[in-house]
Design an enzyme around this catalytic site. Structure first.
Site, PDB file in Angstrom:
ATOM      1  N   LYS A  25     -15.745   4.325   5.100  1.00 53.68           N
ATOM      2  CA  LYS A  25     -14.360   4.496   6.103  1.00 53.68           C
ATOM      3  C   LYS A  25     -14.573   5.585   6.959  1.00 53.68           C
ATOM      4  O   LYS A  25     -15.620   6.435   6.730  1.00 53.68           O
ATOM      5  CB  LYS A  25     -13.245   4.658   5.081  1.00 53.68           C
ATOM      6  CG  LYS A  25     -12.709   3.356   4.285  1.00 53.68           C
ATOM      7  CD  LYS A  25     -11.400   3.459   4.033  1.00 53.68           C
ATOM      8  CE  LYS A  25     -10.730   2.004   4.039  1.00 53.68           C
ATOM      9  NZ  LYS A  25      -9.380   1.780   3.933  1.00 53.68           N
ATOM     10  N   GLU A  66       0.783  -1.196   0.121  1.00 47.91           N
ATOM     11  CA  GLU A  66       0.171  -0.012   0.109  1.00 47.91           C
ATOM     12  C   GLU A  66       0.959   1.059   0.030  1.00 47.91           C
ATOM     13  O   GLU A  66       1.953   1.412   0.989  1.00 47.91           O
ATOM     14  CB  GLU A  66      -0.805   0.150   1.162  1.00 47.91           C
ATOM     15  CG  GLU A  66      -2.014  -0.813   1.205  1.00 47.91           C
ATOM     16  CD  GLU A  66      -2.752  -0.458   2.665  1.00 47.91           C
ATOM     17  OE1 GLU A  66      -2.748   0.661   3.338  1.00 47.91           O
ATOM     18  OE2 GLU A  66      -3.609  -1.369   3.038  1.00 47.91           O
ATOM     19  N   GLU A  69      -9.606   9.201   5.574  1.00 52.77           N
ATOM     20  CA  GLU A  69      -9.752   7.943   5.211  1.00 52.77           C
ATOM     21  C   GLU A  69     -10.732   7.653   3.890  1.00 52.77           C
ATOM     22  O   GLU A  69     -10.676   6.497   3.275  1.00 52.77           O
ATOM     23  CB  GLU A  69     -10.028   7.057   6.443  1.00 52.77           C
ATOM     24  CG  GLU A  69      -9.161   7.135   7.427  1.00 52.77           C
ATOM     25  CD  GLU A  69      -7.899   6.157   7.125  1.00 52.77           C
ATOM     26  OE1 GLU A  69      -8.024   5.542   6.136  1.00 52.77           O
ATOM     27  OE2 GLU A  69      -6.894   6.578   7.909  1.00 52.77           O
ATOM     28  N   GLU A 111     -13.978   5.728  -0.664  1.00 58.84           N
ATOM     29  CA  GLU A 111     -14.791   4.689  -0.003  1.00 58.84           C
ATOM     30  C   GLU A 111     -15.705   5.203   1.215  1.00 58.84           C
ATOM     31  O   GLU A 111     -15.161   5.581   2.313  1.00 58.84           O
ATOM     32  CB  GLU A 111     -13.849   3.700   0.498  1.00 58.84           C
ATOM     33  CG  GLU A 111     -13.197   2.832  -0.527  1.00 58.84           C
ATOM     34  CD  GLU A 111     -12.232   1.716   0.154  1.00 58.84           C
ATOM     35  OE1 GLU A 111     -12.754   0.758   0.557  1.00 58.84           O
ATOM     36  OE2 GLU A 111     -10.827   2.248   0.009  1.00 58.84           O
TER      37      GLU A 111
END
Length: 345
Positions: free
Chosen positions: A320, A268, A325, A317
């Site tokens: 999250k 990541e 985030e 997203e």
């Protein structure tokens, strides 16, 4: 994702200048063959799995990290030729200390899809070490490896675990990088497992978190790969960006435990495009474009050795934690780009 910070009285500070040439609307990226993108799905507005796979293919993204055994995604991946890094979720680690459970996991999630799905790595746990479940990681890795060997796939699929840079007890200077005592208890035998099986260590590497956790000592340019000059001198090695310093601290730590030949795959790395002051589309585009260009060159300590890297993440997203985030995606849920990065074949 966790934080990593570097401090030094001698860390050279540079002014915050934006390099206009790096902030172009469309960024042409070389070395796409060593780049993947993480497919997270913590959102209630994301496209169906088949559309996601089609988007990967249309963008020439040849590798994917998949965070759990998602049957819809695995089914959609059949015949796609996309190489997959598949996670064993943290909640299954203790269960997979039972060899029969590990055999079942491999049968259900690997064998049932192979060879239509091209699995590359299995990450047994994500950012578990050090922590309360760290004791379960190595036995689960060993059992998964045994099941992979039984299936005759040990040369095609490598078993590892994904760590954060919190495993570094001493990150600076990079040449003195070492694992913390708490992490080393678990990592020493895991690293020997990696050596024995020719597998890499998977690491989540985020200069972004290093920077926001220590803005007094780290410049934005150093974190974004845009510093105009050398920032850190470490013996024969010169560091113009924080990513290299973090990576070489990890390489030094591996050398200190007798594993100089273990490669690191960046499982990541990314930069958020919203949620704060430096969390902008321009900065996210600059970081990720420079990351993808840079990893083809290696680091000062491993010059000329391309680093396989997975950009986090494919989508913003919305389930999250609110704020940064939710904003690491290359794409909005409607499949429109947050900013454009091309991944040539």
């Amino acid at each position: 994702m966790t934080t990593f910070s570097i401090t030094s009285d001698n860390l050279f500070m540079v002014s915050l200048l934006f390099l206009i040439g790096l902030l172009m609307p469309t960024l042409q990226i070389a070395g796409g063959q060593s780049i993947g993108v993480c497919y997270g799905d913590h959102g209630n507005d994301l496209p169906p799995a088949q559309e996601v796979i089609d988007l990967y293919k249309s963008q020439n993204i040849g590798r994917m990290r998949l965070y759990y055994e998602n049957p819809g995604a695995l089914q959609a991946l059949r015949g796609s030729n996309i190489e997959v890094l598949l996670d064993v979720t943290n909640d299954k680690l203790q269960e997979l200390n039972d060899p029969s459970a590990a055999n079942s996991w491999v049968q259900n999630n690997i064998i049932n899809y192979w060879p239509d799905v091209r699995f590359r790595y299995i990450a047994v746990g994500n950012e578990v070490i050090p922590g309360g479940s760290a004791q379960y990681v190595l036995p689960a890795m060993q059992n998964i490896q045994s099941a992979i060997v039984s299936a005759g796939l040990q040369d095609q699929i490598k078993v590892s675990t994904s760590v954060s840079t919190v495993v570094l007890g001493n990150p600076y200077p990079p040449s003195q990088g070492s694992f913390s005592g708490d992490a080393l208890t678990y990592l020493q035998p895991i690293v020997q497992f990696l050596v024995s099986n020719g597998a890499p260590l998977l690491a989540n590497v985020y200069p972004y978190f290093s920077y926001v956790g220590n803005t007094n000592s780290i410049s934005l340019q150093y974190a974004l790969f845009t510093s105009p000059s050398i920032v850190v001198m470490d013996g024969q090695f010169q560091y113009q960006n924080l990513f290299d310093a973090i990576m070489d601290a990890l390489y030094s730590a591996l050398e200190m435990v007798g594993a100089p030949n273990v490669e690191i795959v960046v499982s990541e790395s990314g930069w958020p495009s919203a949620g704060g002051t430096v969390e902008t589309i321009d900065n996210a585009q600059t970081y990720n474009a420079n990351l993808i260009r840079h990893v083809a060159q290696g680091t000062p300590r491993r010059s000329g050795r391309a680093i396989e890297t997975y950009v986090f993440a494919m989508f913003n997203e919305n389930q999250k934690d609110p704020g940064i985030e939710q904003n690491f995606g290359l794409f909005y849920p409607n499949k429109q780009p947050v900013y454009t990065i091309n991944f040539p074949q």
